[in-house]
Design a protein around this motif. Structure first.
Motif, PDB file in Angstrom:
ATOM      1  N   HIS A  75       0.822  -1.214   0.000  1.00 50.77           N
ATOM      2  CA  HIS A  75       0.000   0.000   0.000  1.00 50.77           C
ATOM      3  C   HIS A  75       0.852   1.258   0.000  1.00 50.77           C
ATOM      4  O   HIS A  75       2.072   1.199   0.147  1.00 50.77           O
ATOM      5  CB  HIS A  75      -0.927   0.004   1.221  1.00 50.77           C
ATOM      6  CG  HIS A  75      -0.197   0.074   2.531  1.00 50.77           C
ATOM      7  ND1 HIS A  75       0.543  -0.968   3.053  1.00 50.77           N
ATOM      8  CD2 HIS A  75      -0.085   1.083   3.426  1.00 50.77           C
ATOM      9  CE1 HIS A  75       1.070  -0.614   4.204  1.00 50.77           C
ATOM     10  NE2 HIS A  75       0.707   0.636   4.464  1.00 50.77           N
ATOM     11  N   THR A  76       0.173   2.385  -0.140  1.00 53.03           N
ATOM     12  CA  THR A  76       0.772   3.710  -0.001  1.00 53.03           C
ATOM     13  C   THR A  76      -0.153   4.539   0.888  1.00 53.03           C
ATOM     14  O   THR A  76      -1.328   4.193   1.079  1.00 53.03           O
ATOM     15  CB  THR A  76       0.921   4.444  -1.359  1.00 53.03           C
ATOM     16  OG1 THR A  76      -0.377   4.692  -1.890  1.00 53.03           O
ATOM     17  CG2 THR A  76       1.742   3.644  -2.345  1.00 53.03           C
ATOM     18  N   HIS A  77       0.379   5.619   1.418  1.00 49.08           N
ATOM     19  CA  HIS A  77      -0.429   6.579   2.162  1.00 49.08           C
ATOM     20  C   HIS A  77       0.307   7.910   2.192  1.00 49.08           C
ATOM     21  O   HIS A  77       1.489   7.984   1.835  1.00 49.08           O
ATOM     22  CB  HIS A  77      -0.770   6.097   3.572  1.00 49.08           C
ATOM     23  CG  HIS A  77       0.351   5.414   4.268  1.00 49.08           C
ATOM     24  ND1 HIS A  77       1.497   6.058   4.671  1.00 49.08           N
ATOM     25  CD2 HIS A  77       0.511   4.121   4.625  1.00 49.08           C
ATOM     26  CE1 HIS A  77       2.304   5.211   5.261  1.00 49.08           C
ATOM     27  NE2 HIS A  77       1.739   4.014   5.234  1.00 49.08           N
ATOM     28  N   ALA A  78      -0.382   8.942   2.623  1.00 53.33           N
ATOM     29  CA  ALA A  78       0.133  10.311   2.538  1.00 53.33           C
ATOM     30  C   ALA A  78       1.138  10.666   3.628  1.00 53.33           C
ATOM     31  O   ALA A  78       1.715  11.746   3.598  1.00 53.33           O
ATOM     32  CB  ALA A  78      -1.036  11.295   2.582  1.00 53.33           C
ATOM     33  N   TRP A  79       1.344   9.796   4.598  1.00 53.61           N
ATOM     34  CA  TRP A  79       2.238  10.129   5.698  1.00 53.61           C
ATOM     35  C   TRP A  79       3.474   9.241   5.694  1.00 53.61           C
ATOM     36  O   TRP A  79       3.476   8.144   5.162  1.00 53.61           O
ATOM     37  CB  TRP A  79       1.513  10.020   7.040  1.00 53.61           C
ATOM     38  CG  TRP A  79       0.927   8.656   7.274  1.00 53.61           C
ATOM     39  CD1 TRP A  79       1.534   7.579   7.860  1.00 53.61           C
ATOM     40  CD2 TRP A  79      -0.385   8.211   6.913  1.00 53.61           C
ATOM     41  NE1 TRP A  79       0.688   6.500   7.885  1.00 53.61           N
ATOM     42  CE2 TRP A  79      -0.504   6.856   7.307  1.00 53.61           C
ATOM     43  CE3 TRP A  79      -1.477   8.828   6.300  1.00 53.61           C
ATOM     44  CZ2 TRP A  79      -1.659   6.118   7.111  1.00 53.61           C
ATOM     45  CZ3 TRP A  79      -2.626   8.075   6.100  1.00 53.61           C
ATOM     46  CH2 TRP A  79      -2.704   6.738   6.507  1.00 53.61           C
ATOM     47  N   GLU A  80       4.522   9.759   6.312  1.00 57.39           N
ATOM     48  CA  GLU A  80       5.737   8.969   6.504  1.00 57.39           C
ATOM     49  C   GLU A  80       5.533   8.002   7.660  1.00 57.39           C
ATOM     50  O   GLU A  80       4.622   8.173   8.467  1.00 57.39           O
ATOM     51  CB  GLU A  80       6.905   9.889   6.854  1.00 57.39           C
ATOM     52  CG  GLU A  80       6.768  10.480   8.253  1.00 57.39           C
ATOM     53  CD  GLU A  80       7.940  11.328   8.673  1.00 57.39           C
ATOM     54  OE1 GLU A  80       8.830  10.808   9.381  1.00 57.39           O
ATOM     55  OE2 GLU A  80       7.959  12.512   8.286  1.00 57.39           O
ATOM     56  N   PRO A 111       6.313   9.526   2.536  1.00 53.09           N
ATOM     57  CA  PRO A 111       4.926   9.639   2.094  1.00 53.09           C
ATOM     58  C   PRO A 111       4.782   9.182   0.638  1.00 53.09           C
ATOM     59  O   PRO A 111       5.636   9.479  -0.202  1.00 53.09           O
ATOM     60  CB  PRO A 111       4.621  11.135   2.229  1.00 53.09           C
ATOM     61  CG  PRO A 111       5.570  11.618   3.271  1.00 53.09           C
ATOM     62  CD  PRO A 111       6.818  10.795   3.081  1.00 53.09           C
ATOM     63  N   GLU A 112       3.740   8.444   0.383  1.00 57.81           N
ATOM     64  CA  GLU A 112       3.369   7.923  -0.945  1.00 57.81           C
ATOM     65  C   GLU A 112       4.294   6.825  -1.473  1.00 57.81           C
ATOM     66  O   GLU A 112       4.117   6.364  -2.595  1.00 57.81           O
ATOM     67  CB  GLU A 112       3.243   9.056  -1.977  1.00 57.81           C
ATOM     68  CG  GLU A 112       2.265  10.151  -1.597  1.00 57.81           C
ATOM     69  CD  GLU A 112       0.836   9.674  -1.345  1.00 57.81           C
ATOM     70  OE1 GLU A 112       0.448   8.574  -1.775  1.00 57.81           O
ATOM     71  OE2 GLU A 112       0.093  10.415  -0.679  1.00 57.81           O
ATOM     72  N   ASP A 113       5.291   6.378  -0.689  1.00 55.77           N
ATOM     73  CA  ASP A 113       6.116   5.238  -1.116  1.00 55.77           C
ATOM     74  C   ASP A 113       5.302   3.949  -1.039  1.00 55.77           C
ATOM     75  O   ASP A 113       4.685   3.662  -0.001  1.00 55.77           O
ATOM     76  CB  ASP A 113       7.348   5.072  -0.217  1.00 55.77           C
ATOM     77  CG  ASP A 113       8.551   5.854  -0.674  1.00 55.77           C
ATOM     78  OD1 ASP A 113       8.462   6.561  -1.694  1.00 55.77           O
ATOM     79  OD2 ASP A 113       9.593   5.755   0.009  1.00 55.77           O
TER      80      ASP A 113
END
Length: 136
Positions: A75-80, A111-113
């Motif tokens: 998955h990805t998400h907007a936070w580190e 973020p977003e990785d």
């Protein structure tokens, strides 16, 4: 030389009785593990060690256990977030391919990785993961 040390002895810092501590000491073995039920997860459990209920305003610390062959969702998400491998071995799947990790390794996920943690070892892989808490 440090003026607070005499002949190599350490001098304790004085106590401040007027202060009230908000510190918490939490042992993951004192908490029940919860299965990670997100789609794409397999044989992973989580313990929320520190979060808003403990008074943390900015970050949450989570303790994950991945059984042999277990993995988190890709998955990805907007936070580190930051992870520290406590025990075992595995890999972090990334957009560039897998990266091996083992006990003692720290992992920064930007973020977003795209990422996924996988246990490729024979024993349980344990890790701490710190994420920012939502504001508000």
């Amino acid at each position: 030389t440090n003026p607070e040390h005499s002949e190599g002895a350490c001098v304790p810092v004085p106590m401040f009785p007027e202060r009230i501590t908000k510190m918490k000491v939490i042992n993951p073995n004192d908490m029940a593990a919860q299965a990670v039920t997100e789609e794409g997860a397999c044989d992973v459990s989580i313990r929320w060690l520190i979060s808003k209920p403990e008074g943390a305003p900015n970050f949450a610390m989570r303790h994950f256990e991945l059984a042999p062959g277990g993995f988190t969702p890709l998955h990805t998400h907007a936070w580190e977030h930051e992870a520290f491998i406590l025990e075992g071995a595995g890999e972090v799947t990334t957009a560039d391919g897998p990266v091996a990790v083992k006990a003692g390794d720290a992992v920064y996920v930007a973020p977003e990785d795209l990422h996924q943690f996988r246990n490729t070892g024979d024993g349980v892989m344990k890790m701490l993961c710190v994420i920012p808490l939502p504001k508000g």
